[in-house]
Design an enzyme around this catalytic site. Sequence first.
Site, PDB file in Angstrom:
ATOM      1  N   CYS A 152       0.894  -1.157   0.000  1.00 18.37           N
ATOM      2  CA  CYS A 152       0.000   0.000   0.000  1.00 18.37           C
ATOM      3  C   CYS A 152       0.932   1.206   0.000  1.00 18.37           C
ATOM      4  O   CYS A 152       1.979   1.156  -0.634  1.00 18.37           O
ATOM      5  CB  CYS A 152      -0.967  -0.038   1.184  1.00 18.37           C
ATOM      6  N   ARG A 158      -2.885  -1.491   5.347  1.00 23.27           N
ATOM      7  CA  ARG A 158      -3.718  -2.225   4.395  1.00 23.27           C
ATOM      8  C   ARG A 158      -3.038  -3.518   3.960  1.00 23.27           C
ATOM      9  O   ARG A 158      -3.674  -4.575   3.863  1.00 23.27           O
ATOM     10  CB  ARG A 158      -4.024  -1.351   3.174  1.00 23.27           C
TER      11      ARG A 158
END
Length: 330
Positions: A152, A158
């Site tokens: 990410c 994430r």
Amino acid sequence: MSQWHHPRSGWGRRRDFSGRSSAKKKGGNHIPERWKDYLPVGQRMPGTRFIAFKVPLQKSFEKKLAPEECFSPLDLFNKIREQNEELGLIIDLTYTQRYYKPEDLPETVPYLKIFTVGHQVPDDETIFKFKHAVNGFLKENKDNDKLIGVHCTHGLNRTGYLICRYLIDVEGVRPDDAIELFNRCRGHCLERQNYIEDLQNGPIRKNWNSSVPRSSDFEDSAHLMQPVHNKPVKQGPRYNLHQIQGHSAPRHFHTQTQSLQQSVRKFSENPHVYQRHHLPPPGPPGEDYSHRRYSWNVKPNASRAAQDRRRWYPYNYSRLSYPACWEWTQ
């Protein structure tokens, strides 16, 4: 919204996920916030094909960086090669297209863009796309040991969430073990409390998507229920752990991949694992980790306990009892 990019050939060439109408666009070549604070590339997660890294930045960003801070797509492949590994797929989770272009990557490496909103727990559709991509890759790369590189912006929240979600939902790894394995291999702890809490206490996500027709170009999703054992090729046979031919797909699926479980625990319990790659363990809560000095820089308002463990020493490090980093917040 997801986009495949593979200009020549490969297992992912025909896939095209639909979803959000467009990615969030930002102008300029400003360096992502806090991007410099994170190690460019982590280590391969033992027993898996995953390796995490922060987003590489194309050449136009370099004028705003010191030479030692630059991390381009070319640098990414050089650093992976330094670990004697090879990338076979890149999954980009950023919610923008401004950092680099798929054309900056070697034509032989498939690239998948899954637009993933930051700060909030990814929705079930995003999770399913990630699982499908991973299992498709593993199915087509049974006879090699290429890695799935995931990033990410910082290669942390994430990225860590979706990797851990896969390990928990598909491989049956305990949440604590999955999170700790990721933290140690990335060199930084998952920071966002909502991600950690969902991994620890949230429901197991289903490993199939009822909204996608089985006859669509998404291909037969049944192989999601048949995760390919992702142990390196020369270390023993692979096991097809869940045969579902002739049976309806269960709503939730756990695989008790014993060798992966053992790899996770063995790695987590090894106090010297960082010495080989010169990475300190992730920082305890309330402390600001500086990887350049291999030490903990204690915040002024840190607790007395935090002040007492001011520095990390590689020869007397003992494993922190998990969860060591749960109280990190943004």
